[in-house]
Design an enzyme around this catalytic site. Structure first.
Site, PDB file in Angstrom:
ATOM      1  CD  GLU A   8      21.306  12.733   0.001  1.00 13.13           C
ATOM      2  OE1 GLU A   8      21.773  13.475   0.869  1.00 13.13           O
ATOM      3  OE2 GLU A   8      20.441  13.089  -0.811  1.00 13.13           O
ATOM      4  CB  CYS A  53      28.312  12.559   5.469  1.00 11.30           C
ATOM      5  SG  CYS A  53      26.656  12.694   6.141  1.00 11.30           S
TER       6      CYS A  53
HETATM    7  N1  LIG Z   1      25.555  12.892   2.385  1.00 12.30           N
HETATM    8  C1  LIG Z   1      25.111  11.932   3.177  1.00 12.30           C
HETATM    9  O1  LIG Z   1      23.967  11.911   3.589  1.00 12.30           O
HETATM   10  C2  LIG Z   1      26.039  10.834   3.607  1.00 12.30           C
HETATM   11  C3  LIG Z   1      25.629   9.979   4.630  1.00 12.30           C
HETATM   12  C4  LIG Z   1      26.495   8.968   5.038  1.00 12.30           C
HETATM   13  C5  LIG Z   1      27.722   8.811   4.432  1.00 12.30           C
HETATM   14  N2  LIG Z   1      28.091   9.660   3.448  1.00 12.30           N
HETATM   15  C6  LIG Z   1      29.406   9.531   2.836  1.00 12.30           C
HETATM   16  O2  LIG Z   1      29.693   8.158   2.600  1.00 12.30           O
HETATM   17  C7  LIG Z   1      31.095   7.921   2.663  1.00 12.30           C
HETATM   18  C8  LIG Z   1      31.372   6.765   3.606  1.00 12.30           C
HETATM   19  O3  LIG Z   1      30.673   5.639   3.221  1.00 12.30           O
HETATM   20  P1  LIG Z   1      31.331   4.443   2.408  1.00 12.30           P
HETATM   21  O4  LIG Z   1      32.741   4.286   2.835  1.00 12.30           O
HETATM   22  O5  LIG Z   1      30.417   3.292   2.545  1.00 12.30           O
HETATM   23  O6  LIG Z   1      31.293   5.031   0.939  1.00 12.30           O
HETATM   24  P2  LIG Z   1      31.601   4.278  -0.450  1.00 12.30           P
HETATM   25  O7  LIG Z   1      31.419   5.271  -1.519  1.00 12.30           O
HETATM   26  O8  LIG Z   1      32.882   3.579  -0.379  1.00 12.30           O
HETATM   27  O9  LIG Z   1      30.480   3.158  -0.537  1.00 12.30           O
HETATM   28  C9  LIG Z   1      29.096   3.467  -0.457  1.00 12.30           C
HETATM   29  C10 LIG Z   1      28.311   2.324  -1.050  1.00 12.30           C
HETATM   30  O10 LIG Z   1      28.562   2.296  -2.449  1.00 12.30           O
HETATM   31  C11 LIG Z   1      28.966   1.010  -2.849  1.00 12.30           C
HETATM   32  N3  LIG Z   1      29.776   1.195  -4.045  1.00 12.30           N
HETATM   33  C12 LIG Z   1      31.027   1.675  -4.138  1.00 12.30           C
HETATM   34  N4  LIG Z   1      31.401   1.740  -5.432  1.00 12.30           N
HETATM   35  C13 LIG Z   1      30.346   1.315  -6.165  1.00 12.30           C
HETATM   36  C14 LIG Z   1      30.102   1.138  -7.561  1.00 12.30           C
HETATM   37  N5  LIG Z   1      31.035   1.415  -8.466  1.00 12.30           N
HETATM   38  N6  LIG Z   1      28.921   0.668  -7.964  1.00 12.30           N
HETATM   39  C15 LIG Z   1      27.966   0.372  -7.059  1.00 12.30           C
HETATM   40  N7  LIG Z   1      28.136   0.488  -5.726  1.00 12.30           N
HETATM   41  C16 LIG Z   1      29.309   0.966  -5.288  1.00 12.30           C
HETATM   42  C17 LIG Z   1      29.658   0.448  -1.623  1.00 12.30           C
HETATM   43  O11 LIG Z   1      29.735  -0.939  -1.658  1.00 12.30           O
HETATM   44  C18 LIG Z   1      28.734   0.953  -0.532  1.00 12.30           C
HETATM   45  O12 LIG Z   1      27.599   0.129  -0.426  1.00 12.30           O
HETATM   46  C19 LIG Z   1      31.690   9.229   3.168  1.00 12.30           C
HETATM   47  O13 LIG Z   1      32.206   9.930   2.081  1.00 12.30           O
HETATM   48  C20 LIG Z   1      30.496   9.949   3.770  1.00 12.30           C
HETATM   49  O14 LIG Z   1      30.647  11.326   3.817  1.00 12.30           O
HETATM   50  C21 LIG Z   1      27.281  10.652   3.006  1.00 12.30           C
HETATM   51  N1  LIG Z   2      22.425  12.724   9.210  1.00 11.68           N
HETATM   52  C1  LIG Z   2      23.617  12.590   9.999  1.00 11.68           C
HETATM   53  C2  LIG Z   2      24.833  12.311   9.177  1.00 11.68           C
HETATM   54  C3  LIG Z   2      24.726  11.190   8.201  1.00 11.68           C
HETATM   55  C4  LIG Z   2      26.051  10.979   7.553  1.00 11.68           C
HETATM   56  O1  LIG Z   2      26.917  10.278   7.904  1.00 11.68           O
HETATM   57  C5  LIG Z   2      23.872  13.857  10.791  1.00 11.68           C
HETATM   58  O2  LIG Z   2      23.141  14.831  10.641  1.00 11.68           O
HETATM   59  O3  LIG Z   2      24.834  13.880  11.555  1.00 11.68           O
END
Ligand SMILES: NC(=O)c1ccc[n+]([C@@H]2O[C@H](COP(=O)([O-])OP(=O)(O)OC[C@H]3O[C@@H](n4cnc5c(N)ncnc54)[C@H](O)[C@@H]3O)[C@@H](O)[C@H]2O)c1
Ligand SMILES: N[C@@H](CCC=O)C(=O)O
Length: 515
Positions: A287, A321
């Site tokens: 995700e 996100c």
């Molecule tokens: N689509 C969704 O449902 C959703 C939900 C929440 C957040 N997000 C996205 O998440 C991002 C923000 O979160 P973030 O800053 O924590 O993201 P990030 O990608 O920096 O980190 C996410 C997780 O991955 C780990 N990580 C990073 N590189 C890694 C690697 N090489 N191997 C293993 N683990 C690794 C980090 O430590 C953290 O636990 C935004 O882009 C947001 O849009 C998406």
């Molecule tokens: N599920 C949340 C977003 C999660 C991501 O950051 C929403 O629908 O706003």
């Protein structure tokens, strides 16, 4: 005993005097725990490493809210072994037995809600409402995955034939790694972990270092409900040191990741590189980010559209996100709608989440620096309509910022910024608006404001997003009501909060007996 019908957890009105008093007491109370050091949890062992990860309060970057131990590659090796040793007994339980652990955890979440909110306020910089939402969503995930998993106990929907008895069983994948982001430190960590374990898998959880104390609180609750040791192993640590090691490990069968596009793509590549003696093609459930937005046509209710645009762009400082970081507006209503958006934005309060301001800080220095760069690039590409100020003297504060007349191809219209910046573009038709909306790598959430049914129908077919809303905000999908998740560079399309999501954590087997 029958399980009660699923109902979404209700928001608590924290501004009611007795609730506010309780919450303020908890915010005060947890500060006496800020020097605590939380262990790695591997099977029955609680391991306190010498190297510790400090976690800071984003509203006050001098203040540490706790320390977590830091896993090494040896710890990961050990945790994978323990998870496999536990797998046989855990997978032998029925779906119902495993679901009961989820229901018990939900009860404890409810009981400890005020304290958990306090931790979100201090470690994630979320105001009371957003923190409450995070915990409610976690409870919803536990309750819904428990119930949906119980449906998997029954046979699949098979055609019956005479002379043969056919069954379909859902089997767990094995040992997996759960990698959640920091921005929904409780809801997403809980949801990802619950889905994996209720379907019979055992896991390693690596929380984000930015919110690893909240991760430790989750583990305390699993202890409280007596979840068998080894089902969930807790291994905070540096992604650089343990990330590729755990993702690429021969004995890890699946990775459930939520985070940025960059990390997601890297994890996908690492996971799919076959290593020696690997018998299993790893499954990656990913995700990732979004560049979400709201399209407004000339028939729209402008007050409702302005409200939705401001809420979607700036709640939790745009660090979702799903954040609506773009508004794409028809030329005939462009100026009046911008006036409404700017005037609402100027009324938002900003400051410490302890006082439940509308907006708090962004999460850390790196985010603060990143946003400052986007603001500079926004000034060159478009026109600054409000905000743009930043202040890191105490915490990481960024004013809600709006750029207007942003060209469809500008960085601020295409890249995920993940901070409180709204870019606004003018278009001359809904068709053009949707083309601009689709002009990114992502496909997560979107909304169209219109009174025109034909425009809705056009959007239904053409707007590229996993969660589409009409006449509403593009954030805040409700568990079970709007299964959440996107495609393209927003992820692999697993829909959280649904039975479909659970099916990513199992493989199916048919068993046929000739009668
Ligand atoms: N689509 C969704 O449902 C959703 C939900 C929440 C957040 N997000 C996205 O998440 C991002 C923000 O979160 P973030 O800053 O924590 O993201 P990030 O990608 O920096 O980190 C996410 C997780 O991955 C780990 N990580 C990073 N590189 C890694 C690697 N090489 N191997 C293993 N683990 C690794 C980090 O430590 C953290 O636990 C935004 O882009 C947001 O849009 C998406
Ligand atoms: N599920 C949340 C977003 C999660 C991501 O950051 C929403 O629908 O706003």
């Amino acid at each position: 005993m029958a399980v009660a019908e699923f109902k979404n957890e209700q928001t608590v009105e924290w501004t009611q005097p007795e609730n506010e008093k309780l919450l303020r007491e908890k915010i005060y109370e947890i500060q006496s725990q800020f020097s605590e050091h939380y262990p790695l949890i591997i099977g029955e062992d609680r391991i306190y490493s010498e190297k510790k990860i400090p976690s800071y309060n984003p509203s006050n970057h001098e203040q540490v809210v706790g320390y977590t131990s830091q896993a090494t590659q040896q710890d990961i090796e050990k945790a994978i072994g323990v998870a496999w040793n536990t797998f046989e007994s855990w997978r032998s339980k029925t779906f119902r037995e495993r679901a009961n652990y989820l229901f018990k955890a939900a009860e404890v979440f409810r009981k400890r809600k005020a304290e958990l909110i306090a931790w979100h306020v201090m470690e994630a910089g979320k105001n009371w409402t957003e923190s409450d939402g995070d915990i409610n969503e976690a409870i919803d995930f536990l309750e819904i995955y428990g119930r949906k998993a119980m449906q998997m106990e029954r046979d699949g929907d098979l055609i019956r034939q005479p002379g043969i008895d056919n069954n379909l069983e859902y089997l767990p994948l094995g040992v997996g790694v759960i990698i959640p982001p920091w921005n929904f430190p409780f809801a997403i960590l809980t949801g990802m972990t619950a889905a994996a374990i209720v379907t019979g898998n055992t896991v390693l959880v690596k929380p984000s270092s930015l919110t690893s104390v909240i991760g430790s609180k989750f583990m305390e609750i699993l202890d409280e409900i007596n979840l068998p040791d080894g089902v969930v192993n807790f291994v905070p640590g540096s992604s650089r040191e343990i990330g590729d090691f755990m993702v690429g490990h021969r004995d890890v069968n699946f990775i459930s990741f939520t985070g940025s596009k960059e990390a997601g793509v890297h994890i996908d590549e690492t996971a799919h590189k076959k290593v020696q003696e690997q018998r299993w093609i790893k499954r990656v459930i990913s995700e990732m980010g979004g560049k979400d937005g709201i399209v407004v046509d000339e028939s729209a209710d402008l007050e409702a559209a302005a409200e939705a645009i401001v809420v979607s762009a700036f709640r939790f400082q745009g660090q979702k996100c799903s954040a609506g970081s773009r508004a794409i507006i028809h030329e005939n209503i462009y100026e009046p709608l911008i006036d409404k958006i700017v005037s609402r934005t100027k009324q938002l309060t900003q400051g410490s989440p302890v006082d439940n301001n509308d907006m708090g800080p962004v999460i850390d220095r790196s985010s603060f620096t990143n946003i400052s760069q986007y603001i500079e690039s926004g000034k060159k590409e478009s026109v600054l309509a409000c905000g743009g100020g930043t202040d890191d003297s105490y915490g990481y504060f960024i004013e809600p910022t709006i750029f207007i007349d942003a060209p469809a191809d500008s960085l601020i219209m295409k890249e995920e910024i993940f901070d409180p910046v709204l870019a606004i573009s003018k278009v001359s038709s809904v068709k053009e608006g949707i083309e601009v909306f689709n002009n990114t790598e992502y496909g997560l959430t979107g909304s169209l404001f219109t009174q025109n049914r034909d425009h809705m129908e056009y959007a239904r077919r053409h707007m590229v997003c996993g969660n589409l809303f009409f006449n509403g905000k593009c954030t805040g999908a409700v568990v079970g009501v709007q299964p959440f998740g996107g495609y393209y560079m927003s992820g692999t399309g697993a829909k959280t909060g649904s039975l479909d999501y659970l099916k990513h954590f199992v493989q199916s087997k048919t068993i046929s007996e000739i009668l």
